[in-house]
Scaffold this motif. Sequence first.
Motif, PDB file in Angstrom:
ATOM      1  N   ASP A  39     115.063 -38.233  10.033  1.00 44.70           N
ATOM      2  CA  ASP A  39     115.252 -38.037  11.465  1.00 44.70           C
ATOM      3  C   ASP A  39     113.927 -37.838  12.191  1.00 44.70           C
ATOM      4  O   ASP A  39     113.761 -38.277  13.329  1.00 44.70           O
ATOM      5  CB  ASP A  39     116.170 -36.848  11.713  1.00 44.70           C
ATOM      6  N   ASP A  40     112.980 -37.179  11.527  1.00 41.49           N
ATOM      7  CA  ASP A  40     111.656 -37.000  12.130  1.00 41.49           C
ATOM      8  C   ASP A  40     110.998 -38.350  12.414  1.00 41.49           C
ATOM      9  O   ASP A  40     110.337 -38.521  13.448  1.00 41.49           O
ATOM     10  CB  ASP A  40     110.756 -36.180  11.198  1.00 41.49           C
ATOM     11  N   PHE A  41     111.167 -39.291  11.506  1.00 37.49           N
ATOM     12  CA  PHE A  41     110.569 -40.611  11.712  1.00 37.49           C
ATOM     13  C   PHE A  41     111.216 -41.317  12.903  1.00 37.49           C
ATOM     14  O   PHE A  41     110.534 -41.934  13.728  1.00 37.49           O
ATOM     15  CB  PHE A  41     110.708 -41.455  10.454  1.00 37.49           C
ATOM     16  N   LEU A  42     112.536 -41.212  13.026  1.00 32.34           N
ATOM     17  CA  LEU A  42     113.198 -41.810  14.176  1.00 32.34           C
ATOM     18  C   LEU A  42     112.724 -41.172  15.477  1.00 32.34           C
ATOM     19  O   LEU A  42     112.545 -41.862  16.493  1.00 32.34           O
ATOM     20  CB  LEU A  42     114.714 -41.658  14.042  1.00 32.34           C
ATOM     21  N   THR A  43     112.511 -39.869  15.440  1.00 34.56           N
ATOM     22  CA  THR A  43     111.994 -39.173  16.622  1.00 34.56           C
ATOM     23  C   THR A  43     110.603 -39.676  16.979  1.00 34.56           C
ATOM     24  O   THR A  43     110.277 -39.875  18.156  1.00 34.56           O
ATOM     25  CB  THR A  43     111.965 -37.658  16.378  1.00 34.56           C
ATOM     26  N   PHE A  44     109.763 -39.904  15.962  1.00 34.53           N
ATOM     27  CA  PHE A  44     108.424 -40.447  16.204  1.00 34.53           C
ATOM     28  C   PHE A  44     108.496 -41.819  16.868  1.00 34.53           C
ATOM     29  O   PHE A  44     107.753 -42.108  17.823  1.00 34.53           O
ATOM     30  CB  PHE A  44     107.648 -40.543  14.888  1.00 34.53           C
ATOM     31  N   LEU A  45     109.381 -42.663  16.382  1.00 33.42           N
ATOM     32  CA  LEU A  45     109.506 -44.015  16.940  1.00 33.42           C
ATOM     33  C   LEU A  45     109.974 -43.996  18.399  1.00 33.42           C
ATOM     34  O   LEU A  45     109.775 -44.967  19.131  1.00 33.42           O
ATOM     35  CB  LEU A  45     110.474 -44.849  16.111  1.00 33.42           C
ATOM     36  N   ARG A  46     110.578 -42.890  18.810  1.00 32.42           N
ATOM     37  CA  ARG A  46     111.061 -42.739  20.182  1.00 32.42           C
ATOM     38  C   ARG A  46     110.096 -41.886  21.004  1.00 32.42           C
ATOM     39  O   ARG A  46     110.331 -41.649  22.191  1.00 32.42           O
ATOM     40  CB  ARG A  46     112.421 -42.045  20.139  1.00 32.42           C
ATOM     41  N   GLY A  47     108.997 -41.433  20.401  1.00 35.19           N
ATOM     42  CA  GLY A  47     108.101 -40.491  21.063  1.00 35.19           C
ATOM     43  C   GLY A  47     107.008 -41.163  21.875  1.00 35.19           C
ATOM     44  O   GLY A  47     106.796 -42.374  21.834  1.00 35.19           O
ATOM     45  N   ASP A  48     106.262 -40.336  22.606  1.00 32.18           N
ATOM     46  CA  ASP A  48     105.235 -40.822  23.531  1.00 32.18           C
ATOM     47  C   ASP A  48     104.137 -41.609  22.823  1.00 32.18           C
ATOM     48  O   ASP A  48     103.680 -42.640  23.326  1.00 32.18           O
ATOM     49  CB  ASP A  48     104.624 -39.643  24.296  1.00 32.18           C
ATOM     50  N   ILE A  90     100.436 -53.002  23.216  1.00 40.22           N
ATOM     51  CA  ILE A  90     100.590 -54.299  22.565  1.00 40.22           C
ATOM     52  C   ILE A  90     101.263 -55.297  23.500  1.00 40.22           C
ATOM     53  O   ILE A  90     100.820 -56.442  23.640  1.00 40.22           O
ATOM     54  CB  ILE A  90     101.391 -54.154  21.259  1.00 40.22           C
ATOM     55  N   PHE A  91     102.328 -54.862  24.170  1.00 37.88           N
ATOM     56  CA  PHE A  91     103.105 -55.770  25.011  1.00 37.88           C
ATOM     57  C   PHE A  91     102.648 -55.784  26.465  1.00 37.88           C
ATOM     58  O   PHE A  91     103.169 -56.561  27.262  1.00 37.88           O
ATOM     59  CB  PHE A  91     104.590 -55.399  24.940  1.00 37.88           C
ATOM     60  N   LYS A  92     101.705 -54.918  26.796  1.00 35.76           N
ATOM     61  CA  LYS A  92     101.174 -54.824  28.163  1.00 35.76           C
ATOM     62  C   LYS A  92     102.296 -54.581  29.177  1.00 35.76           C
ATOM     63  O   LYS A  92     102.420 -55.261  30.203  1.00 35.76           O
ATOM     64  CB  LYS A  92     100.376 -56.082  28.525  1.00 35.76           C
ATOM     65  N   VAL A  93     103.140 -53.617  28.849  1.00 33.90           N
ATOM     66  CA  VAL A  93     104.227 -53.222  29.735  1.00 33.90           C
ATOM     67  C   VAL A  93     104.443 -51.724  29.551  1.00 33.90           C
ATOM     68  O   VAL A  93     104.224 -51.189  28.452  1.00 33.90           O
ATOM     69  CB  VAL A  93     105.513 -54.005  29.414  1.00 33.90           C
ATOM     70  N   SER A  94     104.824 -51.045  30.610  1.00 35.01           N
ATOM     71  CA  SER A  94     105.040 -49.608  30.530  1.00 35.01           C
ATOM     72  C   SER A  94     106.450 -49.317  30.039  1.00 35.01           C
ATOM     73  O   SER A  94     107.435 -49.582  30.740  1.00 35.01           O
ATOM     74  CB  SER A  94     104.820 -48.974  31.910  1.00 35.01           C
ATOM     75  N   LEU A  95     106.550 -48.799  28.819  1.00 37.14           N
ATOM     76  CA  LEU A  95     107.851 -48.483  28.228  1.00 37.14           C
ATOM     77  C   LEU A  95     108.181 -47.023  28.478  1.00 37.14           C
ATOM     78  O   LEU A  95     107.309 -46.145  28.384  1.00 37.14           O
ATOM     79  CB  LEU A  95     107.835 -48.767  26.735  1.00 37.14           C
ATOM     80  N   THR A  96     109.425 -46.750  28.760  1.00 33.84           N
ATOM     81  CA  THR A  96     109.836 -45.385  29.041  1.00 33.84           C
ATOM     82  C   THR A  96     111.338 -45.232  28.802  1.00 33.84           C
ATOM     83  O   THR A  96     112.097 -46.200  28.930  1.00 33.84           O
ATOM     84  CB  THR A  96     109.520 -44.992  30.489  1.00 33.84           C
ATOM     85  N   ASP A  97     111.751 -44.017  28.474  1.00 29.46           N
ATOM     86  CA  ASP A  97     113.170 -43.706  28.333  1.00 29.46           C
ATOM     87  C   ASP A  97     113.718 -42.996  29.566  1.00 29.46           C
ATOM     88  O   ASP A  97     114.838 -42.473  29.533  1.00 29.46           O
ATOM     89  CB  ASP A  97     113.393 -42.820  27.100  1.00 29.46           C
ATOM     90  N   ILE A  98     112.961 -43.001  30.654  1.00 26.96           N
ATOM     91  CA  ILE A  98     113.354 -42.220  31.825  1.00 26.96           C
ATOM     92  C   ILE A  98     114.710 -42.645  32.375  1.00 26.96           C
ATOM     93  O   ILE A  98     115.459 -41.832  32.909  1.00 26.96           O
ATOM     94  CB  ILE A  98     112.251 -42.299  32.919  1.00 26.96           C
ATOM     95  N   ASN A 143     119.412 -45.685  20.337  1.00 24.71           N
ATOM     96  CA  ASN A 143     118.724 -46.968  20.317  1.00 24.71           C
ATOM     97  C   ASN A 143     117.672 -47.073  19.225  1.00 24.71           C
ATOM     98  O   ASN A 143     116.922 -48.054  19.175  1.00 24.71           O
ATOM     99  CB  ASN A 143     118.087 -47.226  21.681  1.00 24.71           C
ATOM    100  N   THR A 144     117.603 -46.087  18.349  1.00 25.78           N
ATOM    101  CA  THR A 144     116.680 -46.105  17.217  1.00 25.78           C
ATOM    102  C   THR A 144     117.405 -45.539  16.005  1.00 25.78           C
ATOM    103  O   THR A 144     117.763 -44.362  15.998  1.00 25.78           O
ATOM    104  CB  THR A 144     115.418 -45.279  17.515  1.00 25.78           C
ATOM    105  N   ASN A 145     117.619 -46.379  14.985  1.00 26.81           N
ATOM    106  CA  ASN A 145     118.358 -45.870  13.829  1.00 26.81           C
ATOM    107  C   ASN A 145     118.149 -46.768  12.615  1.00 26.81           C
ATOM    108  O   ASN A 145     117.579 -47.856  12.712  1.00 26.81           O
ATOM    109  CB  ASN A 145     119.851 -45.764  14.130  1.00 26.81           C
ATOM    110  N   TYR A 146     118.613 -46.256  11.468  1.00 26.50           N
ATOM    111  CA  TYR A 146     118.564 -46.986  10.206  1.00 26.50           C
ATOM    112  C   TYR A 146     119.862 -47.762  10.001  1.00 26.50           C
ATOM    113  O   TYR A 146     120.944 -47.300  10.378  1.00 26.50           O
ATOM    114  CB  TYR A 146     118.401 -46.021   9.029  1.00 26.50           C
ATOM    115  N   TRP A 161     115.119 -50.288  20.080  1.00 25.28           N
ATOM    116  CA  TRP A 161     115.012 -51.051  21.324  1.00 25.28           C
ATOM    117  C   TRP A 161     114.305 -50.195  22.372  1.00 25.28           C
ATOM    118  O   TRP A 161     114.532 -48.980  22.460  1.00 25.28           O
ATOM    119  CB  TRP A 161     116.392 -51.445  21.834  1.00 25.28           C
ATOM    120  N   TYR A 162     113.496 -50.845  23.208  1.00 27.66           N
ATOM    121  CA  TYR A 162     112.698 -50.132  24.206  1.00 27.66           C
ATOM    122  C   TYR A 162     112.797 -50.815  25.573  1.00 27.66           C
ATOM    123  O   TYR A 162     112.798 -52.038  25.655  1.00 27.66           O
ATOM    124  CB  TYR A 162     111.226 -50.089  23.780  1.00 27.66           C
ATOM    125  N   TRP A 163     112.818 -49.979  26.622  1.00 28.66           N
ATOM    126  CA  TRP A 163     112.982 -50.458  27.990  1.00 28.66           C
ATOM    127  C   TRP A 163     111.747 -50.131  28.846  1.00 28.66           C
ATOM    128  O   TRP A 163     111.017 -49.183  28.566  1.00 28.66           O
ATOM    129  CB  TRP A 163     114.189 -49.789  28.636  1.00 28.66           C
TER     130      TRP A 163
END
Length: 231
Positions: A100-109, A118-126, A134-137, A227-229
Amino acid sequence: MWLNELQVNDAALRTYRKALRLSSPNHVVIDNLFDNSQLDAVISVLQQQHNWTTQKHSYSALYVDNAKWQKTPQTQRFVKRDLWQRAASKTVPATSTIADDFLTFLRGDEFMALLSRIFKVSLTDINVAKPDINTNYFRLAATDFVNQHADDSPGREVCLLLYLNKHWHHDNGGELVFRGTADTPVTIAPLHNRCVLFNPASPGAEHWVKALTTKNTPHYRYNVTSWYWSE
């Protein structure tokens, strides 16, 4: 802690951006992006059988229950696989913490900032109502499948697939296949610590997973999907 620093320096990021720009669909494959010793600890948790539940999707409805699934024609079924139960559930043992810690990292700042560069876009979960889902095994057995589909929901800028399959061989099946363009599909083997990042709205980004073979194949194919928005 989680990242392999050799894979996230400025030179590496320039290489990733170039790969995205020149590929159809826009994607990049990064091997050894994460620290292998940390992933080993995650894998040991994922091999615990009681943390998994079956997930089924049809083209007309997500999260189909068994009764509806039996009434769904084969041609309308596009996903059958196992989903990891995160520790937020009271039924999941506390030993799943590092997974779960790893999933939290993948969703973190920190990690989202890396993807933004990398994608030159501002990603946020706001504006994402439930970011964690949206992040899981996921895992696939030989009887499971992920048929052709698109991940291009409005505002979704980046999709991540990370594979956690040690000792995977070319004859095991389970390859990711992008439809690609000009009748040129792109096939990627699900090797351990291989990360695939792609723009789901780019041409040819529809994708599927080749069936696992039943001979000399590990019991499951493991991956993380995220997935990221943008705003």
